[in-house]
Write a protein that holds these residues in place. Structure first.
Motif, PDB file in Angstrom:
ATOM      1  N   ILE A 146     -43.220  50.068  89.596  1.00 51.72           N
ATOM      2  CA  ILE A 146     -43.773  49.951  90.953  1.00 51.72           C
ATOM      3  C   ILE A 146     -43.805  48.491  91.395  1.00 51.72           C
ATOM      4  CG2 ILE A 146     -46.234  49.748  90.356  1.00 51.72           C
ATOM      5  CD1 ILE A 146     -44.885  52.009  93.128  1.00 51.72           C
ATOM      6  N   ARG A 147     -44.097  47.575  90.457  1.00 57.83           N
ATOM      7  CA  ARG A 147     -44.110  46.157  90.814  1.00 57.83           C
ATOM      8  C   ARG A 147     -42.700  45.646  91.085  1.00 57.83           C
ATOM      9  NH1 ARG A 147     -48.576  43.924  86.372  1.00 57.83           N
ATOM     10  NH2 ARG A 147     -50.434  44.483  87.590  1.00 57.83           N
ATOM     11  N   ARG A 148     -41.753  46.111  90.303  1.00 57.92           N
ATOM     12  CA  ARG A 148     -40.373  45.670  90.518  1.00 57.92           C
ATOM     13  C   ARG A 148     -39.821  46.227  91.832  1.00 57.92           C
ATOM     14  NH1 ARG A 148     -38.680  47.346  86.117  1.00 57.92           N
ATOM     15  NH2 ARG A 148     -37.815  49.365  86.754  1.00 57.92           N
ATOM     16  N   HIS A 149     -40.188  47.454  92.141  1.00 58.66           N
ATOM     17  CA  HIS A 149     -39.647  48.106  93.321  1.00 58.66           C
ATOM     18  C   HIS A 149     -40.242  47.539  94.609  1.00 58.66           C
ATOM     19  CE1 HIS A 149     -38.487  52.212  95.330  1.00 58.66           C
ATOM     20  NE2 HIS A 149     -37.972  51.175  95.935  1.00 58.66           N
ATOM     21  N   TRP A 150     -41.586  47.325  94.613  1.00 60.08           N
ATOM     22  CA  TRP A 150     -42.251  46.967  95.863  1.00 60.08           C
ATOM     23  C   TRP A 150     -42.748  45.536  95.916  1.00 60.08           C
ATOM     24  CZ3 TRP A 150     -41.035  49.862  99.666  1.00 60.08           C
ATOM     25  CH2 TRP A 150     -40.749  51.211  99.459  1.00 60.08           C
ATOM     26  N   GLY A 151     -42.757  44.840  94.807  1.00 60.18           N
ATOM     27  CA  GLY A 151     -42.990  43.400  94.778  1.00 60.18           C
ATOM     28  C   GLY A 151     -44.169  42.933  95.614  1.00 60.18           C
ATOM     29  N   THR A 152     -43.889  42.105  96.625  1.00 58.33           N
ATOM     30  CA  THR A 152     -44.939  41.459  97.404  1.00 58.33           C
ATOM     31  C   THR A 152     -45.741  42.432  98.255  1.00 58.33           C
ATOM     32  OG1 THR A 152     -43.356  40.977  99.182  1.00 58.33           O
ATOM     33  CG2 THR A 152     -43.686  39.278  97.507  1.00 58.33           C
ATOM     34  N   ARG A 153     -45.244  43.656  98.442  1.00 55.62           N
ATOM     35  CA  ARG A 153     -46.008  44.632  99.244  1.00 55.62           C
ATOM     36  C   ARG A 153     -47.323  45.000  98.565  1.00 55.62           C
ATOM     37  NH1 ARG A 153     -42.497  47.361 102.843  1.00 55.62           N
ATOM     38  NH2 ARG A 153     -44.333  48.482 103.613  1.00 55.62           N
ATOM     39  N   LEU A 154     -47.442  44.673  97.276  1.00 51.96           N
ATOM     40  CA  LEU A 154     -48.664  44.991  96.536  1.00 51.96           C
ATOM     41  C   LEU A 154     -49.565  43.783  96.339  1.00 51.96           C
ATOM     42  CD1 LEU A 154     -47.102  47.269  93.762  1.00 51.96           C
ATOM     43  CD2 LEU A 154     -48.413  48.020  95.750  1.00 51.96           C
ATOM     44  N   LEU A 155     -49.199  42.641  96.881  1.00 55.73           N
ATOM     45  CA  LEU A 155     -49.963  41.413  96.633  1.00 55.73           C
ATOM     46  C   LEU A 155     -51.217  41.321  97.493  1.00 55.73           C
ATOM     47  CD1 LEU A 155     -47.180  38.706  96.202  1.00 55.73           C
ATOM     48  CD2 LEU A 155     -48.619  39.748  94.431  1.00 55.73           C
ATOM     49  N   SER A 156     -51.127  41.717  98.743  1.00 54.45           N
ATOM     50  CA  SER A 156     -52.284  41.652  99.635  1.00 54.45           C
ATOM     51  C   SER A 156     -52.207  42.803 100.630  1.00 54.45           C
ATOM     52  CB  SER A 156     -52.331  40.309 100.379  1.00 54.45           C
ATOM     53  OG  SER A 156     -51.196  40.154 101.205  1.00 54.45           O
ATOM     54  N   ASP A 157     -53.383  43.189 101.122  1.00 55.87           N
ATOM     55  CA  ASP A 157     -53.456  44.367 101.991  1.00 55.87           C
ATOM     56  C   ASP A 157     -53.786  43.923 103.413  1.00 55.87           C
ATOM     57  OD1 ASP A 157     -54.177  46.847 103.279  1.00 55.87           O
ATOM     58  OD2 ASP A 157     -54.326  47.687 101.265  1.00 55.87           O
ATOM     59  N   PRO A 158     -52.882  44.110 104.353  1.00 59.31           N
ATOM     60  CA  PRO A 158     -53.146  43.650 105.723  1.00 59.31           C
ATOM     61  C   PRO A 158     -54.257  44.416 106.429  1.00 59.31           C
ATOM     62  CG  PRO A 158     -51.144  44.959 105.663  1.00 59.31           C
ATOM     63  CD  PRO A 158     -51.553  44.745 104.238  1.00 59.31           C
ATOM     64  N   TYR A 159     -54.563  45.633 105.949  1.00 58.10           N
ATOM     65  CA  TYR A 159     -55.545  46.457 106.650  1.00 58.10           C
ATOM     66  C   TYR A 159     -56.943  46.383 106.047  1.00 58.10           C
ATOM     67  CZ  TYR A 159     -51.389  48.374 108.807  1.00 58.10           C
ATOM     68  OH  TYR A 159     -50.212  48.510 109.497  1.00 58.10           O
ATOM     69  N   TRP A 160     -57.090  45.681 104.923  1.00 58.52           N
ATOM     70  CA  TRP A 160     -58.407  45.546 104.299  1.00 58.52           C
ATOM     71  C   TRP A 160     -58.472  44.155 103.680  1.00 58.52           C
ATOM     72  CZ3 TRP A 160     -62.358  49.016 104.697  1.00 58.52           C
ATOM     73  CH2 TRP A 160     -63.501  48.790 103.934  1.00 58.52           C
ATOM     74  N   ARG A 161     -58.886  43.177 104.516  1.00 56.64           N
ATOM     75  CA  ARG A 161     -58.867  41.786 104.089  1.00 56.64           C
ATOM     76  C   ARG A 161     -60.246  41.337 103.582  1.00 56.64           C
ATOM     77  NH1 ARG A 161     -58.130  38.669 108.506  1.00 56.64           N
ATOM     78  NH2 ARG A 161     -57.698  36.923 107.151  1.00 56.64           N
TER      79      ARG A 161
END
Length: 491
Positions: A476-491
């Motif tokens: 999942i980390r390899r596939h989605w990378g930076t999409r899992l680093l921070s959440d734009p909808y819950w800061r």
């Protein structure tokens, strides 16, 4: 003045004079960076708000409808942008410098930013969220409108006193690509959030209608509640994987899948449904017999003979489902909201929405799921373990809102969208299958919405430590990378 030119409007009508004075003073040190600073205040304040040697122009707000005055000011402004500051808020010293660095760089019509509260806490606001905005004005006390775009949509409308900035945000913010959330503190808030009024409800209802959508909009405490009618009567397939397990629920033994199905059929108010149960070969025959007895002709029983693979089981169930929409649900749930299908389906049928999730509670009533939370290359649940009734400073758990993802313990997706994105990936047999599905849906440009208005119990133990297979985590980390680093909808 750096970047696009800006005029500041300090809206003080109806606010205490101390709040108005502080808001105006917060702008004085930055007045050279605005083409003009205009204070719109109650007539009785004019003599008390004299600001010697200040370029601020004070104007008395009319007793009646204020849209005419605002439209006159709009016509007169030469600036590219109008920055609206509600009294009760104060500009930070860095606000205008921040705007100078950011606003002129983007082709946008609307911006907003974060707020620091009196106790020093920062109220961080989510990424642009058109569905959420229909229920809640989450933008805060400072926002900016592109002047020519505001004129092009007709300016300020009559009959909306107290809700003008919300109405403009709705009209300029329908396309989230034209909205900028600035992740910096632009203001300090020294007063409580104002309550919503009939003017806010009317603005939201008009915005819904302008999008060609039919919805009932009503005041609901500090937010608005939108009820979307169902288009037609599409068949909904409820897909449930099971091994026929048992558990003790509220002191009594439960055959989980049987009780879940029984509760759905007894309480669900939406009629066109079918139950698709994907049962392992190890499922006891007594459980199968009970399902047949409970569900009758509504049951579609699908066998699973391979090793455990949640993704594979759900995909097989989807193959056999006949519905236009799929509800993906675990077998250890209990229905709370009888209209859960109507709530999810009404949202799922809205343009641009690809996946809809629900409020899930543990057996003890604490929150299990308020949407996915992606942060630091991990995936978790928003509000996990919170007491029922608890909320954040923005009121996020009381409104329909965009999220990064939702759990497949209960979620709705159209069958067409499910197969367009390839269903669940069999690479995720036990974990992250719903994270991957969510991110695939979002990669198509569709949004994911979580709703508090469809509620279920999920009897998964909150003390359970999920066994994470290292290969699944790495994938999942390899596939989605930076999409899992921070959440734009819950800061």
């Amino acid at each position: 003045m750096s970047g696009a030119s800006r005029t500041l409007w300090v809206f003080g009508a109806g606010h205490p004079i101390s709040s108005v004075r502080n808001a105006l003073r917060s702008a004085l040190g930055q007045s050279s960076q605005f083409e003009e600073v205009v204070g719109i205040v109650d007539a009785g304040m004019l003599d008390q708000l004299s600001l010697p040697d200040s370029p601020t122009r004070l104007i008395a707000a009319p007793d009646g409808d204020g849209s005419g005055l605002l439209n006159t000011l709009l016509a007169q402004t030469p600036s590219d942008w109008i920055v609206w500051l509600d009294a009760g808020n104060e500009l930070t010293r860095e606000a205008n410098a921040t705007l100078g660095r950011t606003v002129g760089r983007f082709d946008i019509d609307l911006f907003y930013g974060d707020t620091q509260l009196a106790d020093g806490e920062v109220r961080r606001r989510p990424a642009p969220s058109p569905i959420r905005l229909l229920s809640q004005d989450y933008l805060g006390g400072v926002r900016g409108f592109r002047s020519d775009r505001l004129r092009s949509v007709g300016g300020f409308r009559p009959g909306l006193d107290g809700a003008h900035p919300y109405d403009i945000a709705l009209r300029l913010g329908a396309d989230e690509r034209r909205v900028l959330a600035i992740p910096e503190v632009l203001s300090r808030s020294v007063s409580a959030i104002g309550s919503l009024t009939e003017a806010h409800r009317s603005a939201s209802a008009d915005a819904v209608a302008a999008r060609g959508v039919t919805a009932e909009v009503s005041l609901a405490g500090s937010a608005l509640r939108l009820r979307y009618p169902i288009d037609g009567a599409p068949l909904v397939s409820i897909v449930i994987p099971t091994r026929g397990g048992r558990a003790t629920i509220r002191g009594a033994e439960s055959v989980l899948v049987v009780d879940a199905v029984r509760g759905m059929l007894e309480r669900t108010t939406y009629a066109p449904i079918e139950i698709v149960v994907v049962a392992d070969d190890e499922t006891p025959q007594a459980v199968i017999d009970s399902l047949v007895e409970v569900a009758g002709e509504r049951l579609r029983l699908v066998r699973w003979s391979g090793p455990f693979n949640f993704s594979g089981k759900m995909n097989r169930g989807a193959v056999h489902a006949r519905g236009d929409y799929l509800v993906l649900v675990n077998d250890d749930v209990e229905l709370i909201s009888a209209d859960w299908i109507e709530v999810m389906l009404g949202l799922a049928q809205q343009p641009g929405i690809g996946l809809v999730g629900t409020m899930l509670y543990f057996e003890d009533g604490t929150v299990q799921h308020g949407g996915h939370l992606y942060r630091d290359s991990w995936a978790g649940h928003i509000a996990f373990g919170w007491e029922s009734g608890r909320d954040d400073a923005l009121g996020s758990l009381g409104v329909d809102r965009e999220v990064s993802g939702v759990t497949a313990a209960c979620a709705m997706i159209s069958a067409d969208t499910f197969w367009e994105v390839g269903g669940f990936s069999p690479l995720y047999a036990g974990n992250y299958n719903d994270v991957d599905l969510s991110l695939k849906v979002r990669s198509t440009g569709r949004s994911i919405v979580w709703t508090p208005h469809a509620e279920l119990f999920h009897f998964e133990s909150k003390s359970r430590v999920a066994t994470v297979v290292p290969e699944e985590l790495a994938t999942i980390r390899r596939h989605w990378g930076t999409r899992l680093l921070s959440d734009p909808y819950w800061r």
